[in-house]
Design an enzyme around this catalytic site. Structure first.
Site, PDB file in Angstrom:
ATOM      1  N   GLY A  33     137.274  87.705 112.495  1.00 37.96           N
ATOM      2  CA  GLY A  33     136.584  87.145 113.658  1.00 37.96           C
ATOM      3  C   GLY A  33     135.179  86.663 113.330  1.00 37.96           C
ATOM      4  O   GLY A  33     134.609  85.836 114.057  1.00 37.96           O
ATOM      5  N   GLU A  72     142.998  89.326 108.200  1.00 41.24           N
ATOM      6  CA  GLU A  72     143.717  90.067 109.245  1.00 41.24           C
ATOM      7  C   GLU A  72     145.089  90.537 108.790  1.00 41.24           C
ATOM      8  O   GLU A  72     145.598  91.556 109.250  1.00 41.24           O
ATOM      9  CB  GLU A  72     143.868  89.198 110.503  1.00 41.24           C
ATOM     10  CG  GLU A  72     142.570  88.935 111.261  1.00 41.24           C
ATOM     11  CD  GLU A  72     141.827  87.685 110.801  1.00 41.24           C
ATOM     12  OE1 GLU A  72     142.079  87.206 109.669  1.00 41.24           O
ATOM     13  OE2 GLU A  72     140.968  87.198 111.563  1.00 41.24           O
TER      14      GLU A  72
END
Ligand code: DAK
Length: 258
Positions: free
Chosen positions: A109, A132
């Site tokens: 992010g 991720e």
């Protein structure tokens, strides 16, 4: 408004600097950081004295991603209902130009926060990645889409499916980063770039940004139409008259933002 995890400064005329300030966690983006970002960007975007925004972290980390400890036990419904996404969205939806000044880790992010900006200035130590996959998830704040549209399918696949990381130089080579500078100067350079843009005709800057972003969401034909409309609209402004008269009179234009 006082912030716990953000420091807001005004380092140059027309420029706001937003610093992520959660250094012990490498600026991991917990819900509070993301909500503060959303509030700060909404406020700065409304503030007429701000004409360009720089967002940065510190020399070691821009941001190492969303806060894994905070997310780990959440359900899908809790993730959906909590306003996590508002932080990234507020940056992406700002009408003012936003420059990310990135040093150290920009992961998950954190990288997506940089991708949501309009330009990226990196230090030589910056590392960009979408790790991720190591957590059993995929990017959820625009990484797959913004990367694929910028660097294409094949490298994006490697980044998303196999945690391929990019150095600052690689990111610049692939068109993700505008300029790379030594760690000692990257932030000053980002502020200088923002100040230069802030000194330009405000409505033309805003429309220019809108027109470029439109390319991501439209066909070429619709994009060309939209660009033309914005172009004609600028002939309703005082700044268009001022800019062209100043050129002919061989003087510097005085922009009004009107
Ligand atoms: N979350 C929480 N804490 C983190 C963190 C993170 N992402 N990254 C670092 N930290 C914390 C570490 O836990 C450690 O804290 P203590 O254990 O000392 O309390 C401290 O920062 C220092 O980290 P390390 O000890 O690991 O330091 P190293 O130098 O060894 O390694 C590192 C630095 C950045 C390479 C490593 O910390 C790392 O790999 N961090 C995780 C990177 C990552 O996997 N990022 C992706 C996270 S998932 C959403 C959309 C998108 C997202 C979420 C929601 N919606 C639509 C709702 C995004 C998801 C992600 O970003």
């Amino acid at each position: 408004m006082p912030y716990t995890y953000l420091i807001i400064e005004r380092p140059a005329e027309g420029v706001a600097l937003v610093r992520l300030n959660r250094p012990k966690q490498y600026n991991a983006l917990n819900l509070q950081v993301l909500q503060e970002l959303a509030a700060a960007f909404r406020e700065l975007d409304q503030d007429d004295s701000v004409r360009a925004i720089v967002i940065t972290g510190n020399d070691k980390a821009f941001a190492a991603g969303a806060d894994i400890k905070e997310m780990m036990e959440k359900t899908a419904v809790e993730m959906k209902n909590a306003p996590f996404i508002s932080g990234w969205d507020a940056v992406a939806l700002a009408q003012k130009p936003v420059i990310a000044a990135v040093s150290g880790y920009a992961l998950g992010g954190g990288a997506e926060l940089a991708w949501a900006c309009d330009m990226i200035i990196a230090s030589e130590t910056a590392v960009f990645g979408q790790p991720e996959i190591n957590l059993g998830i995929i990017p959820g704040a625009g990484g797959t889409q913004r990367l694929a549209r910028t660097i294409g399918k094949y490298l994006t696949m490697e980044m998303v499916l196999n945690d391929r990381r990019l150095t600052a130089q690689e990111a610049a080579q692939f068109g993700l980063v505008n300029h790379v500078f030594p760690v000692e100067t990257y932030l000053d350079e980002a502020i200088k770039l923002a100040a230069k843009i802030a000194s330009r005709a405000p409505l033309a800057v805003r429309f220019g940004k809108e027109a470029v972003l439109y390319a991501f969401n439209s066909t070429l034909d619709a994009g060309l139409q939209h660009e033309r409309l914005l172009f004609y609209t600028l002939f309703c402004t005082e700044d268009q008259k001022e800019g062209m008269h100043a050129f002919v009179e061989k003087r510097k234009p005085r922009w009004k933002g009107a």
